[in-house]
Design a protein around this motif. Structure first.
Motif, short mmCIF file in Angstrom:
data_model
loop_
_atom_site.label_atom_id
_atom_site.label_comp_id
_atom_site.label_asym_id
_atom_site.label_seq_id
_atom_site.Cartn_x
_atom_site.Cartn_y
_atom_site.Cartn_z
N GLU A 27 0.82 -1.10 0.00
CA GLU A 27 -0.06 0.06 0.01
C GLU A 27 0.72 1.35 0.03
O GLU A 27 0.48 2.37 0.15
N GLY A 28 2.02 1.11 -0.01
CA GLY A 28 2.85 2.27 -0.29
C GLY A 28 3.46 2.95 1.26
O GLY A 28 4.04 3.91 1.48
N ALA A 29 3.28 2.11 2.45
CA ALA A 29 3.50 2.64 3.79
C ALA A 29 4.86 2.29 3.87
O ALA A 29 5.36 1.04 4.17
N ILE A 30 5.73 3.36 4.08
CA ILE A 30 7.20 3.19 4.37
C ILE A 30 7.10 3.42 5.87
O ILE A 30 6.86 4.52 6.37
N VAL A 31 7.72 2.40 6.51
CA VAL A 31 7.74 2.49 8.00
C VAL A 31 9.39 2.46 8.48
O VAL A 31 10.04 1.77 8.04
N LEU A 32 9.68 3.55 9.31
CA LEU A 32 10.98 3.77 9.94
C LEU A 32 10.97 3.49 11.21
O LEU A 32 10.04 3.86 11.99
N GLY A 80 8.30 4.58 16.24
CA GLY A 80 8.40 4.44 14.75
C GLY A 80 7.54 5.24 13.99
O GLY A 80 6.76 6.15 14.63
N LYS A 81 7.98 5.55 12.81
CA LYS A 81 7.17 6.53 11.79
C LYS A 81 6.94 5.98 10.58
O LYS A 81 7.35 5.00 9.96
N VAL A 82 5.65 6.30 9.94
CA VAL A 82 5.10 5.82 8.80
C VAL A 82 4.98 6.86 7.96
O VAL A 82 4.51 7.99 8.13
N ILE A 83 5.24 6.92 6.49
CA ILE A 83 5.27 7.66 5.56
C ILE A 83 4.27 7.16 4.61
O ILE A 83 4.57 6.00 4.04
N ARG A 84 3.04 7.58 4.37
CA ARG A 84 2.04 7.22 3.35
C ARG A 84 2.51 7.48 1.75
O ARG A 84 2.37 8.68 1.88
N ALA A 85 2.95 6.66 1.19
CA ALA A 85 3.52 6.83 0.00
C ALA A 85 2.85 6.26 -1.26
O ALA A 85 3.67 5.68 -2.43
N PHE A 86 1.65 5.90 -1.10
CA PHE A 86 0.97 5.08 -2.36
C PHE A 86 1.34 5.87 -3.63
O PHE A 86 1.44 5.09 -4.86
N ARG A 87 1.21 7.07 -3.71
CA ARG A 87 1.53 7.84 -5.02
C ARG A 87 2.79 7.48 -5.62
O ARG A 87 3.03 7.47 -6.70
N LEU A 88 3.88 7.11 -4.89
CA LEU A 88 5.05 6.84 -5.28
C LEU A 88 4.88 5.58 -6.26
O LEU A 88 5.50 5.20 -7.03
N LEU A 89 4.14 4.46 -5.65
CA LEU A 89 3.90 3.26 -6.09
C LEU A 89 3.22 3.39 -7.43
O LEU A 89 3.45 2.89 -8.59
N ASP A 91 2.77 6.49 -9.29
CA ASP A 91 3.39 7.39 -10.24
C ASP A 91 4.73 6.72 -10.86
O ASP A 91 5.07 7.07 -12.10
N CYS A 92 5.21 5.96 -10.26
CA CYS A 92 6.56 5.23 -10.64
C CYS A 92 6.42 3.85 -11.30
O CYS A 92 7.21 3.08 -11.56
N SER A 93 5.00 3.29 -11.33
CA SER A 93 4.68 2.03 -11.70
C SER A 93 5.64 0.92 -10.84
O SER A 93 5.85 -0.10 -11.31
N LEU A 94 5.47 1.01 -9.66
CA LEU A 94 6.16 0.01 -8.88
C LEU A 94 5.17 -1.00 -8.19
O LEU A 94 3.94 -0.65 -7.82
N SER A 95 5.34 -2.26 -8.27
CA SER A 95 4.53 -3.34 -8.08
C SER A 95 5.24 -3.90 -6.65
O SER A 95 6.35 -4.80 -6.70
N ILE A 96 4.60 -4.07 -5.68
CA ILE A 96 5.21 -4.34 -4.42
C ILE A 96 4.17 -5.55 -3.75
O ILE A 96 3.43 -5.21 -3.01
N PRO A 97 4.61 -6.69 -4.15
CA PRO A 97 3.30 -7.61 -3.92
C PRO A 97 3.46 -8.00 -2.32
O PRO A 97 2.44 -8.54 -1.58
N GLU A 98 4.93 -7.83 -1.64
CA GLU A 98 4.84 -8.53 -0.15
C GLU A 98 5.58 -7.18 0.31
O GLU A 98 6.15 -6.41 -0.03
N THR A 99 5.65 -7.35 1.76
CA THR A 99 6.48 -6.34 2.66
C THR A 99 7.82 -6.51 2.30
O THR A 99 8.38 -7.41 2.65
N LEU A 100 8.61 -5.15 1.95
CA LEU A 100 10.09 -5.68 1.81
C LEU A 100 10.65 -4.89 2.76
O LEU A 100 10.51 -3.68 3.09
N GLN A 101 11.89 -5.44 3.12
CA GLN A 101 12.56 -4.65 4.20
C GLN A 101 14.04 -4.31 3.42
O GLN A 101 14.55 -5.36 2.54
#
Length: 145
Positions: A27-32, A80-89, A91-101
């Protein structure tokens, strides 16, 4: 009887939260982690960048009032912090099927957090969660019949 002590060296590996920890989900959620956020100066927001040639994401600390600033919201009870970056996915045509670390996340000399999608792997925590969910569903099906 003579005592023969053998010194046991300390393991040089660091604990899970002592290193930079960053994930991104479908969903484009970047967690730090709090440590990662603090090392970047604990900003209120981040600017997002994408390098299509090297397939890397960049997060640059920014003021909340910045032109293209994405707010860093709270995530979990430990800072921890979360950045909601769905637009990144999108606009850049990124497909992330699983949570990536991002195991090799780094902060460059300009203070930008570099996240390399080529070397990112499925998060072990997400994989365990998926396996637990499969077991629950399988257990429910067995009891329903």
């Amino acid at each position: 009887m003579k005592t023969m002590w053998k010194e046991i060296p300390r393991d040089p590996t660091r604990g899970q939260w002592a290193a930079l920890y960053v994930t991104i989900n479908s969903e484009g959620a970047i967690v730090l982690s709090r440590l990662t956020h603090d090392r970047l100066g604990a900003p209120k927001a981040y600017q997002l960048f994408f390098d299509p040639v090297n397939n890397r994401i960049g997060l640059k600390p920014s003021a909340l009032a910045g032109k293209h600033a994405y707010p860093a919201g709270p995530r979990g009870p430990h800072g921890g912090k979360v950045i909601r970056a769905f637009r990144l996915l999108k606009d850049c045509s990124l497909s992330i099927p699983e949570t990536l670390q991002f195991f090799d996340a780094e902060i460059d000399h300009e203070g930008i957090l570099i996240l390399d999608l080529r070397t990112a792997r499925i998060s072990p925590r997400a994989a365990r969660h998926r396996e637990k969910r499969k077991l629950k569903v399988a257990g429910a099906k067995l009891t329903d019949t």
